[in-house]
Write an enzyme that holds these catalytic residues in place. Structure first.
Site, PDB file in Angstrom:
ATOM      1  N   ARG A 110       0.839  -1.199   0.000  1.00 29.60           N
ATOM      2  CA  ARG A 110       0.000   0.000   0.000  1.00 29.60           C
ATOM      3  C   ARG A 110       0.874   1.249   0.000  1.00 29.60           C
ATOM      4  O   ARG A 110       2.044   1.203   0.391  1.00 29.60           O
ATOM      5  CB  ARG A 110      -0.907   0.012   1.235  1.00 29.60           C
ATOM      6  CG  ARG A 110      -1.861  -1.168   1.335  1.00 29.60           C
ATOM      7  CD  ARG A 110      -2.570  -1.167   2.672  1.00 29.60           C
ATOM      8  NE  ARG A 110      -3.573  -2.224   2.796  1.00 29.60           N
ATOM      9  CZ  ARG A 110      -3.325  -3.465   3.207  1.00 29.60           C
ATOM     10  NH1 ARG A 110      -2.074  -3.806   3.544  1.00 29.60           N
ATOM     11  NH2 ARG A 110      -4.291  -4.351   3.300  1.00 29.60           N
ATOM     12  N   HIS A 155      -3.421   3.306  -5.544  1.00 29.61           N
ATOM     13  CA  HIS A 155      -4.027   2.091  -4.979  1.00 29.61           C
ATOM     14  C   HIS A 155      -4.353   1.085  -6.076  1.00 29.61           C
ATOM     15  O   HIS A 155      -4.285  -0.131  -5.857  1.00 29.61           O
ATOM     16  CB  HIS A 155      -5.296   2.447  -4.194  1.00 29.61           C
ATOM     17  CG  HIS A 155      -5.828   1.293  -3.388  1.00 29.61           C
ATOM     18  ND1 HIS A 155      -5.131   0.740  -2.332  1.00 29.61           N
ATOM     19  CD2 HIS A 155      -6.965   0.557  -3.506  1.00 29.61           C
ATOM     20  CE1 HIS A 155      -5.827  -0.270  -1.815  1.00 29.61           C
ATOM     21  NE2 HIS A 155      -6.945  -0.399  -2.517  1.00 29.61           N
TER      22      HIS A 155
END
Length: 362
Positions: free
Chosen positions: A204, A307
């Site tokens: 992430r 993302h």
């Protein structure tokens, strides 16, 4: 130290004076169970809602922090329906985003009506209009996969094209802009390293920001990260990355100290020089998000976000591994979340078959 957690906690503390006292009480209560990052998003949702209340004349308070509990008690289901319409039309929020924003409000109203008490041990909120509202989480893997179509890098070939674009081809887009060229040439090796690492590991953006130089083991191709959702958020976990990530990181580490002069106390892996400063500091989450968006738009994938680079990695990884390995690599709590990539890989394989120019002999 989890840098993102510390930064978001500071931002959260800075924002709290903007809100009524009961919101601050709610945040303090929830900090035990929820991360500062999540609660920071909640405060943004609350701000949107309270501003809407003021604009609609549903409170006489001159500022958000003066909105009283009685104003919340007077809200009707019709008011909430209008707010949902406001999110859809004015903010152009997707169904999933609207549901998330309503869920954060339901959490606040539930706390005020079911948990928090006044000095006489009565609920702070006597009437909870949000209890009448049914919200639904958009978690169906097929639906989520359909929404991601065209917004991620579809296969290994497109992933490589995007990395090459960040590494060298973006300069063609900005050839007539000397200032943009200057910043690109200074940062392209770093930017390639960030993009390549995410596409080589699926970490992430917050996990990438938290990385220190010592967290990278190039020999074993391992990154030691603060894993989101971990049972022990202050303990680092090891995540493997592919050879492409190793090469990009190695190149970046060779020029890191020269290109980004910094104090000897700065241990961050990814650095940026703030405007007006001569010393580089840890690159922020927002800066990485904006960087990826810039390249994605020029690449012709305007919906590709940092993302969605993680989604791109996961789809490619799942094609070569099983759901359990993918779950572990991504740090998902259960395979229910990972099931999304089974749907995405079905779509990817379907597209690959359709691209084959096969003639049927009659």
């Amino acid at each position: 130290m989890n840098v993102i957690k510390s930064q978001d906690l500071r931002l959260l503390e800075q924002r709290l004076p903007l809100f009524p006292w009961y919101v601050e009480q709610y945040i303090e209560h929830k900090l035990v169970d929820l991360s500062p990052s999540t609660l920071l998003e909640y405060t943004r949702d609350f701000e949107t809602f309270f501003n809407w209340m003021m604009h609609e004349g549903l409170t006489s308070a001159p500022s958000i922090n003066q909105i009283e509990l009685i104003d919340l008690e007077r809200l009707t289901i019709s008011n909430i329906d209008n707010y949902k319409l406001h999110l859809q039309i004015r903010h152009q929020n997707s169904v999933a985003t609207r549901e998330r924003k309503l869920a954060s409000l339901k959490s606040l109203f539930h706390y005020l009506s079911q948990i928090a008490e006044d000095e006489d041990h009565y609920p702070l909120l006597k009437r909870n209009v949000m209890a009448k509202l049914k919200t639904r989480r958009i978690t169906d893997p097929k639906l989520m996969a359909n929404r991601l179509q065209g917004k991620i890098l579809e296969d290994d070939a497109e992933i490589q094209r995007f990395i090459d674009f960040v590494t060298r081809d973006y300069r063609k887009v900005i050839a007539d802009n000397p200032q943009a060229l200057h910043y690109y040439e200074r940062n392209r090796i770093r930017d390639t390293a960030i993009v390549s690492l995410i596409l080589a590991s699926g970490i992430r953006v917050s996990e990438a920001v938290n990385l220190d130089v010592d967290d990278i083991d190039l020999t074993k191709k391992i990154a030691h990260i603060y894993r989101k959702g971990s049972h022990d958020p202050d303990m680092k976990q090891s995540v493997y990355f592919a050879e492409s990530g190793k090469e990009a990181l190695q190149h970046y580490l060779e020029i890191r100290s020269i290109r980004y002069p910094h104090s000897r106390h700065e241990k961050a892996l990814f650095l940026a020089i703030p405007r007006g400063s001569s010393q580089a500091k840890r690159m922020s989450k927002r800066a990485i998000q904006q960087m990826v968006t810039k390249y994605a738009q020029a690449f012709g994938k305007p919906m590709l976000s940092v993302h969605k680079l993680r989604h791109s990695f996961a789809t490619s990884y799942y094609l070569k591994n099983d759901i359990y390995k993918t779950q572990r690599q991504l740090g998902h709590a259960s395979t229910d979340t990972t099931e999304l990539y089974a749907q995405l890989t079905d779509k990817t394989m379907e597209k690959a078959i359709n691209r084959l120019n096969i003639k049927v002999i009659q």
